[in-house]
Scaffold this motif. Sequence first.
Motif, PDB file in Angstrom:
ATOM      1  N   HIS A   1       0.794  -1.233   0.000  1.00  0.00           N
ATOM      2  CA  HIS A   1       0.000   0.000   0.000  1.00  0.00           C
ATOM      3  C   HIS A   1       0.820   1.273   0.000  1.00  0.00           C
ATOM      4  O   HIS A   1       1.773   1.402   0.756  1.00  0.00           O
ATOM      5  N   LYS A   2       0.415   2.201  -0.854  1.00  0.00           N
ATOM      6  CA  LYS A   2       0.967   3.550  -0.787  1.00  0.00           C
ATOM      7  C   LYS A   2      -0.011   4.455  -0.038  1.00  0.00           C
ATOM      8  O   LYS A   2       0.381   5.436   0.575  1.00  0.00           O
ATOM      9  N   HIS A   3      -1.290   4.130  -0.119  1.00  0.00           N
ATOM     10  CA  HIS A   3      -2.327   4.907   0.556  1.00  0.00           C
ATOM     11  C   HIS A   3      -3.141   3.966   1.447  1.00  0.00           C
ATOM     12  O   HIS A   3      -3.198   2.776   1.192  1.00  0.00           O
ATOM     13  N   ILE A   4      -3.778   4.549   2.475  1.00  0.00           N
ATOM     14  CA  ILE A   4      -4.724   3.769   3.274  1.00  0.00           C
ATOM     15  C   ILE A   4      -6.086   4.400   3.020  1.00  0.00           C
ATOM     16  O   ILE A   4      -6.417   5.428   3.627  1.00  0.00           O
ATOM     17  N   LEU A   5      -6.869   3.814   2.152  1.00  0.00           N
ATOM     18  CA  LEU A   5      -8.165   4.414   1.803  1.00  0.00           C
ATOM     19  C   LEU A   5      -9.312   3.651   2.461  1.00  0.00           C
ATOM     20  O   LEU A   5     -10.223   4.229   3.019  1.00  0.00           O
ATOM     21  N   ASP A   6      -9.268   2.324   2.350  1.00  0.00           N
ATOM     22  CA  ASP A   6     -10.225   1.479   3.061  1.00  0.00           C
ATOM     23  C   ASP A   6      -9.551   0.128   3.245  1.00  0.00           C
ATOM     24  O   ASP A   6      -8.435  -0.083   2.751  1.00  0.00           O
ATOM     25  N   LEU A   7     -10.223  -0.787   3.924  1.00  0.00           N
ATOM     26  CA  LEU A   7      -9.598  -2.082   4.187  1.00  0.00           C
ATOM     27  C   LEU A   7     -10.064  -3.157   3.219  1.00  0.00           C
ATOM     28  O   LEU A   7      -9.635  -4.298   3.316  1.00  0.00           O
ATOM     29  N   ASP A   8     -10.938  -2.801   2.258  1.00  0.00           N
ATOM     30  CA  ASP A   8     -11.433  -3.837   1.349  1.00  0.00           C
ATOM     31  C   ASP A   8     -10.325  -4.425   0.478  1.00  0.00           C
ATOM     32  O   ASP A   8     -10.416  -5.569   0.053  1.00  0.00           O
TER      33      ASP A   8
END
Lengths: 335, 182
Positions: free
Chosen positions: A26-33
């Motif tokens: 991951h480069k971003h944490i947007l959601d956990l899906d």
Amino acid sequence: MEALGQINVIDLKDDNPQPAQKIWKHKHILDLDDFTPSEIDLVMQTTDAMHEILSRPIKKVPTLRGKTVVTLFYEASTRTRSSFELAAKNLSADISNLTVSSSSVTKGESLIDTLETMEALGADIIVMRHPNSGAPNLASKHVKASIINAGDGWHAHPTQALLDMYTMLKYKNSIKNLKVTIIGDIIHSRVAHSNIWSLTKMGADVTICAPSTLLPKGMDNPQPYFPKVNVTTDINKAMKDADVVMGLRLQLERQQSGLLPSIREYARLYQITEERLSKADKDVIVMHPGPVNEDVEIASTVAHGDKSVITEQVTNGVAVRMALFYLLAGGSHNE
Amino acid sequence: MAKKVIMTEADIKRTIARISHEIVERNKSTNNIILVGMRTRGVPLAKRLASNIESFEEMKIPVGILDFSLYRDDISSQDIPLVIKSTNIPSSVDGKVIVLVDDVLYTGRSARAALDAIIDLGRPLSIQLAVLVDRGHRELPIRADYVGKNIPSSKDEEIEVRLTETDEIDEVAIIPKPGREG
């Protein structure tokens, strides 16, 4: 120094210092899906290392010296923002808080322009809360910095779900087959949505419980785009044998929008009380993302009782956010 | 060049026994020592030293575990973050003699990171360093107090320490650096 939780089982066979590259994408944490179970495991393990730092007299490590974190909150929040701020400071990162109400946003600057300005100022990580679902996702497509979603609309609050899972692991051996009941305003809750993703991925048995006006439609059918959970409107059924009971904040404006006849009726039918908890497992823990409306969604005796881990959730939140900052900024990420 | 075994199981056992005696001899009293294993292979070595000292001094020596990754000087030049594990030191380090234990002493950068990590935990009376192998090529003014074996090596070689707790076998070997021929 306090004893560490059960997840700190020292297995030296599996203990070679290795790059997290193979696991962490991951480069971003947007959601956990889009998290894999091994990524979630890595976050939990890193969080445990960070949690130890929080128990020290000097809660600071030099790891992210020279990195800059900017928080950009389009919604009011004190606890989440402070948690991110302390997490960044504990890792020696520099932090700047942008309060939208007193910034150029009020002068009509667009979201993308604001983000580009943050980036030009040198942000490596932008922590963002926004009332519109998907805003952090949009942001991640326009900047080189990493975006952490600190809550977007009704969509997702991934750092809250990760700290909830870490808190559960401190008390329970494993998430697999854990009976987790989430009670309250499910439909408007980004906390519930992110928790459902992370918990079902790790094999928990999740039950959601609310009056039918606060339940999203179609949750009881297995569907390709959302994980399968048990759905009930009967709180006594939901409580039965639960290992974890999580209350959600009832937004008081829900009554005005006609979803509830009255707050008092909601409290009578759905409040987490001592009596209702007695049907749960004897070692049940009670959680709540805060802030709590005492004696609405949860009885104050329960919120402050011996089964409540609500204040530990707050501490664990700092550790989880440290872990995520480290995983996002602890390397140059050039592959 | 093929792999060359430098220390066998029996060698390692004798060496650890000798270092255990040196630690006791040098510190006179053992009641304020904490052995701190540097992850990964320093941890089983620290445990072996502790059980040796325990057997001839009849005194239990606490063993701690240190993950110094957060203090590394190359953390932002790593392409990707390293996996971090918990640090777990059984008591306060204030006023204690901390013996850091590692498998190989090379550039000295790990030892530097470990020193910073320990000092952030408190103010020990002193910090000493015990290593199974010293292979030279120091890049910092750091030396070990207890050395198992000095192994002069080339930078094109790697020293591979394997221990039963982590790798099923006790053995120290010199191997050519992976990816380089000859």
